[in-house]
Design a protein around this motif. Sequence first.
Motif, mmCIF file in Angstrom:
data_model
loop_
_atom_site.group_PDB
_atom_site.id
_atom_site.type_symbol
_atom_site.label_atom_id
_atom_site.label_comp_id
_atom_site.label_asym_id
_atom_site.label_seq_id
_atom_site.Cartn_x
_atom_site.Cartn_y
_atom_site.Cartn_z
ATOM 1 N N GLU A 70 0.821 -1.213 0.000
ATOM 2 C CA GLU A 70 0.000 0.000 0.000
ATOM 3 C C GLU A 70 0.852 1.259 0.000
ATOM 4 O OE1 GLU A 70 -2.690 -0.209 3.247
ATOM 5 O OE2 GLU A 70 -3.734 -1.991 2.523
ATOM 6 N N ASN A 71 1.975 1.225 0.714
ATOM 7 C CA ASN A 71 2.858 2.398 0.759
ATOM 8 C C ASN A 71 3.429 2.704 -0.622
ATOM 9 O OD1 ASN A 71 2.468 2.670 3.521
ATOM 10 N ND2 ASN A 71 4.177 1.321 4.007
ATOM 11 N N ALA A 72 3.830 1.668 -1.344
ATOM 12 C CA ALA A 72 4.362 1.878 -2.688
ATOM 13 C C ALA A 72 3.289 2.426 -3.620
ATOM 14 C CB ALA A 72 4.921 0.562 -3.241
ATOM 15 N N ALA A 73 2.054 1.926 -3.497
ATOM 16 C CA ALA A 73 0.967 2.404 -4.355
ATOM 17 C C ALA A 73 0.641 3.865 -4.071
ATOM 18 C CB ALA A 73 -0.268 1.531 -4.162
ATOM 19 N N ILE A 74 0.660 4.255 -2.811
ATOM 20 C CA ILE A 74 0.396 5.659 -2.464
ATOM 21 C C ILE A 74 1.495 6.557 -3.018
ATOM 22 C CG2 ILE A 74 0.233 7.276 -0.539
ATOM 23 C CD1 ILE A 74 -1.160 5.048 1.044
ATOM 24 N N LEU A 78 10.624 1.342 -11.203
ATOM 25 C CA LEU A 78 11.410 0.323 -10.510
ATOM 26 C C LEU A 78 10.755 -0.133 -9.206
ATOM 27 C CD1 LEU A 78 15.123 1.490 -10.909
ATOM 28 C CD2 LEU A 78 13.956 -0.368 -12.086
ATOM 29 N N ILE A 79 10.073 0.771 -8.530
ATOM 30 C CA ILE A 79 9.446 0.418 -7.253
ATOM 31 C C ILE A 79 8.408 -0.687 -7.428
ATOM 32 C CG2 ILE A 79 7.920 1.284 -5.441
ATOM 33 C CD1 ILE A 79 9.479 3.885 -5.503
ATOM 34 N N PRO A 80 7.433 -0.574 -8.379
ATOM 35 C CA PRO A 80 6.493 -1.695 -8.545
ATOM 36 C C PRO A 80 7.165 -2.993 -8.980
ATOM 37 C CG PRO A 80 5.657 0.267 -9.622
ATOM 38 C CD PRO A 80 7.065 0.548 -9.247
ATOM 39 N N LEU A 81 8.155 -2.881 -9.868
ATOM 40 C CA LEU A 81 8.823 -4.103 -10.319
ATOM 41 C C LEU A 81 9.550 -4.796 -9.174
ATOM 42 C CD1 LEU A 81 10.249 -2.921 -13.772
ATOM 43 C CD2 LEU A 81 8.165 -4.207 -13.316
ATOM 44 N N SER A 82 10.167 -4.020 -8.292
ATOM 45 C CA SER A 82 10.822 -4.627 -7.136
ATOM 46 C C SER A 82 9.800 -5.221 -6.166
ATOM 47 C CB SER A 82 11.682 -3.593 -6.417
ATOM 48 O OG SER A 82 10.889 -2.558 -5.868
ATOM 49 N N VAL A 83 8.630 -4.580 -6.056
ATOM 50 C CA VAL A 83 7.564 -5.121 -5.205
ATOM 51 C C VAL A 83 7.046 -6.432 -5.766
ATOM 52 C CG1 VAL A 83 5.202 -4.722 -4.409
ATOM 53 C CG2 VAL A 83 6.889 -2.900 -4.235
ATOM 54 N N ILE A 126 14.679 8.481 -5.030
ATOM 55 C CA ILE A 126 15.718 7.451 -4.984
ATOM 56 C C ILE A 126 15.825 6.813 -3.594
ATOM 57 C CG2 ILE A 126 18.203 7.077 -5.143
ATOM 58 C CD1 ILE A 126 18.248 9.007 -7.498
ATOM 59 N N PRO A 127 15.842 7.577 -2.470
ATOM 60 C CA PRO A 127 15.903 6.897 -1.160
ATOM 61 C C PRO A 127 14.678 6.020 -0.896
ATOM 62 C CG PRO A 127 16.512 9.200 -0.947
ATOM 63 C CD PRO A 127 15.951 9.022 -2.330
ATOM 64 N N THR A 128 13.499 6.452 -1.398
ATOM 65 C CA THR A 128 12.299 5.653 -1.153
ATOM 66 C C THR A 128 12.330 4.336 -1.907
ATOM 67 O OG1 THR A 128 11.137 6.740 -2.974
ATOM 68 C CG2 THR A 128 10.927 7.726 -0.795
ATOM 69 N N PHE A 129 13.121 4.254 -2.960
ATOM 70 C CA PHE A 129 13.211 3.009 -3.726
ATOM 71 C C PHE A 129 13.738 1.867 -2.851
ATOM 72 C CE2 PHE A 129 16.066 0.283 -6.304
ATOM 73 C CZ PHE A 129 15.079 -0.406 -6.991
ATOM 74 N N TYR A 130 14.657 2.180 -1.948
ATOM 75 C CA TYR A 130 15.271 1.138 -1.136
ATOM 76 C C TYR A 130 14.322 0.632 -0.043
ATOM 77 C CZ TYR A 130 19.542 2.550 -3.440
ATOM 78 O OH TYR A 130 20.482 2.834 -4.394
ATOM 79 N N LEU A 131 13.223 1.333 0.191
ATOM 80 C CA LEU A 131 12.254 0.870 1.179
ATOM 81 C C LEU A 131 11.448 -0.308 0.664
ATOM 82 C CD1 LEU A 131 10.864 4.281 2.481
ATOM 83 C CD2 LEU A 131 12.597 2.828 3.550
ATOM 84 N N PHE A 132 11.436 -0.502 -0.687
ATOM 85 C CA PHE A 132 10.581 -1.522 -1.268
ATOM 86 C C PHE A 132 11.377 -2.648 -1.930
ATOM 87 C CE2 PHE A 132 8.526 2.630 -1.508
ATOM 88 C CZ PHE A 132 7.423 2.386 -0.706
ATOM 89 N N ILE A 133 12.691 -2.652 -1.755
ATOM 90 C CA ILE A 133 13.515 -3.720 -2.313
ATOM 91 C C ILE A 133 13.478 -4.935 -1.380
ATOM 92 C CG2 ILE A 133 15.850 -4.370 -2.961
ATOM 93 C CD1 ILE A 133 16.355 -1.553 -3.802
#
Length: 347
Positions: free
Chosen positions: A198-202, A263-268, A340-347
């Motif tokens: 949900e965080n990534a979608a928001i 990249l965030i959805p793909l990593s999710v 960019i920093p938020t990307f690492y929250l979803f890896i």
Amino acid sequence: MNRAVVLFLLSTLIFGTSLVILSNHWFPIWLGLELSTLSLLPILNFNTWSRGNEATLKYFLVQAFSAALLLNGATLNLWTLGTWNITNTMEPFVHSIITLALIIKLGLAPCHFWFPDVLSGLTFNNGIIIACWQKIAPLFLIVNLNSLILSELIIICSLLSVLIGAWGGLNQISMRKILAYSSIGHMGWISCTLFFSENAAILLFIFYLLNNVLIFCICNTSNLYSLSSLSKINSNPTNSALFTLALLSLGGLPPLGGFINKLIPLSVFTSNNSLLIIPFFIAGSLISLYFYLRVTFNTSLTLFPQNSLGLLSSRSSNPSTQLPIISILTPLIIWGLLLIPTFYLFI
């Protein structure tokens, strides 16, 4: 329209959406959706021309039908379980009805046919409300019902939306239809990501709002209604640069923020072992990037046929209207580096 009336309608629109977000009861949710629709209709129909009236009528019929489906689903839930609480939806048939209503409101495929027609008949200012604000309430409903509604159906519709949004925008020459199909594709990304994080979608939705509002505002100020009118934006270098950067960022071209947004959805999806859906999203993203590049090419590199006076005026340089470096780098810094920093929250 009187300013007081406009303020009243806009405040009612905001109140209706807030009522949907803050409620756990089906009746206030239905009431908030109806308030948002009814308060928006006079705003959409302010410019009384035939195409706008047709778009307003189509929007009213679609929204009334989806709200009726939602109310019927809530009534069936009341009949079977004896409660209006949204967390007590257990019947599969009720799940199907409510999911279909939310799919229609979001404009996900295969219930997307109304969205390009409606958006192409409205002004860009009204298009911001339809394509951005009116998506908030259905998405928050999906967030609240994440564990109850049919996730498989939403994921399939999201895959179709990404592909149809990409293919549908290829042969369009109207900027409003291009933005409509772009919105359909991005709703597919957001809706599918919602069931895994949900965080990534928001985060994706906030980025979608930022880019779309900027693009709609630039199109409105520069009167960019078709690809052939993109030469008008060259008279304002600031709008031209911001428009190009926002479109390329929306398409996911690195190193802009939209690349991290893909990249965030793909990593999710990868972290949740959903590898089969990744090729569909990558294919849709590459196809949609093609028509984003076509629009930016027409904006930046192509000199459209014009008379000699227009040619001389467009080539004349005025130092006071030259684009500052900070205006070019603002979307790159804010939407790229902060994501960019938020990307690492979803890896």
